[in-house]
Design an enzyme around this catalytic site. Structure first.
Site, PDB file in Angstrom:
ATOM      1  N   GLU A  50       0.862  -1.182   0.000  1.00 35.24           N
ATOM      2  CA  GLU A  50       0.000   0.000   0.000  1.00 35.24           C
ATOM      3  C   GLU A  50       0.896   1.229   0.000  1.00 35.24           C
ATOM      4  O   GLU A  50       1.845   1.309   0.789  1.00 35.24           O
ATOM      5  CB  GLU A  50      -0.876   0.035   1.264  1.00 35.24           C
ATOM      6  CG  GLU A  50      -1.933  -1.044   1.329  1.00 35.24           C
ATOM      7  CD  GLU A  50      -2.708  -1.004   2.639  1.00 35.24           C
ATOM      8  OE1 GLU A  50      -2.491  -0.081   3.451  1.00 35.24           O
ATOM      9  OE2 GLU A  50      -3.535  -1.900   2.867  1.00 35.24           O
ATOM     10  N   ASP A  61      -5.083   9.331  10.210  1.00 34.99           N
ATOM     11  CA  ASP A  61      -3.702   8.914  10.443  1.00 34.99           C
ATOM     12  C   ASP A  61      -3.171   9.418  11.774  1.00 34.99           C
ATOM     13  O   ASP A  61      -3.444  10.539  12.182  1.00 34.99           O
ATOM     14  CB  ASP A  61      -2.791   9.437   9.317  1.00 34.99           C
ATOM     15  CG  ASP A  61      -3.182   8.866   7.972  1.00 34.99           C
ATOM     16  OD1 ASP A  61      -3.606   7.695   7.941  1.00 34.99           O
ATOM     17  OD2 ASP A  61      -3.075   9.570   6.958  1.00 34.99           O
TER      18      ASP A  61
END
Length: 278
Positions: A50, A61
């Protein structure tokens, strides 16, 4: 339509083991080092990669991946350059599945149709776009599937049985189960809870289920690999990268090998689960 992702999971099923999925940020700490890292990952044992698309407002995040995105943006990384990175990787590797992960805003600005055509041409296999719910499938998910890209959805501990069918409706490639509530890199995944969650998701889909968030050690990777079809590690790899940078956040001679060495150790953990399960 069979993608590289589908092919890879079929191969791993024959081997009787889980996939090891690595996450790194495109352009971190600079485009050239980033390419070297991505090229090193399959040799170190990554089955699927990824690649994060750097974005200024990455709400899901944690601090490690946020900082990686900011380093990449500071080094001049753009979505166009991210696709260039994929193209460069594909010159030597036509087999490893690549998934772009990030947020919808940069794709929207780039232009959806142009992005999908360019991504497919570059050698991208799938997309994980964390801020597009199933209600927005016409924006990107359906056009992506039409373009021949897998659209991979996130399921979380709070995705109940009522919600799951909507989440899975147009998902392909694999389902990404977020093992903890909260942001990346914050807590540790609980193997028993993950096993129950994976079993629950599998009652709704035949797709492989990969588990990410909160996996940092080979031991943790081995435990999760016994319960899931894949193990995703991101923050730990980015931390390993960050620890090698100089005081100006520039790459050093240790940067690529630090990420590759941790990848190899984690891959051994994932592969060890096969023997443990037998």
């Amino acid at each position: 339509m069979t993608t590289r992702i589908d092919t890879r999971f079929a191969e791993l099923q024959k081997e009787g083991r889980a996939a090891f999925v690595t996450f790194v940020m495109a352009g971190d700490p600079d485009p050239a080092t980033s390419l070297s890292i991505i090229k090193a990952l399959p040799k170190a044992g990554a089955d699927i990669i990824e690649i994060g698309m750097p974005f200024t407002d990455p709400m899901a995040d944690g601090p490690a991946i946020q900082a990686a995105g900011l380093r990449a943006l500071k080094a001049g990384m753009t979505l166009t350059k991210t696709l260039g990175l994929v193209r460069d990787f594909r010159k030597d590797d036509g087999r490893t599945p690549l998934v772009l992960m990030g947020y919808y805003n940069p794709i929207y600005i780039y232009g959806v149709d142009k992005f999908l055509a360019d991504a497919k041409a570059a050698g991208v296999d799938g997309l994980i776009i964390v801020d597009l719910p199933p209600e927005e499938d016409t924006e990107l998910c359906l056009p992506a599937m039409k373009a021949g890209l897998n659209f991979i959805r996130l399921a979380t501990p709070t995705t109940d049985d009522k919600r799951l069918p909507a989440v899975l409706a147009n998902t392909s490639g694999f389902v990404y189960y977020v093992s903890i509530t909260g942001i990346t890199g914050s807590a540790s995944a609980d193997t028993a809870q993950v096993a129950d969650a994976v079993a629950r998701i599998k009652r709704h889909t035949k797709l492989p289920v990969c588990v990410g968030f909160g996996i940092r050690t080979p031991e943790a990777a081995r435990g999760i690999a016994q319960a899931a079809n894949g193990v995703v590690v991101g923050s730990a790899l980015i931390d390993a990268l960050r620890e090698t940078l100089d005081s100006d956040n520039r790459a050093t001679a240790k940067t690529v090998s630090a990420v590759a060495d941790l990848t190899a150790a984690l891959a051994q953990g994932v592969r060890g689960a096969k023997q443990a399960a037998e």
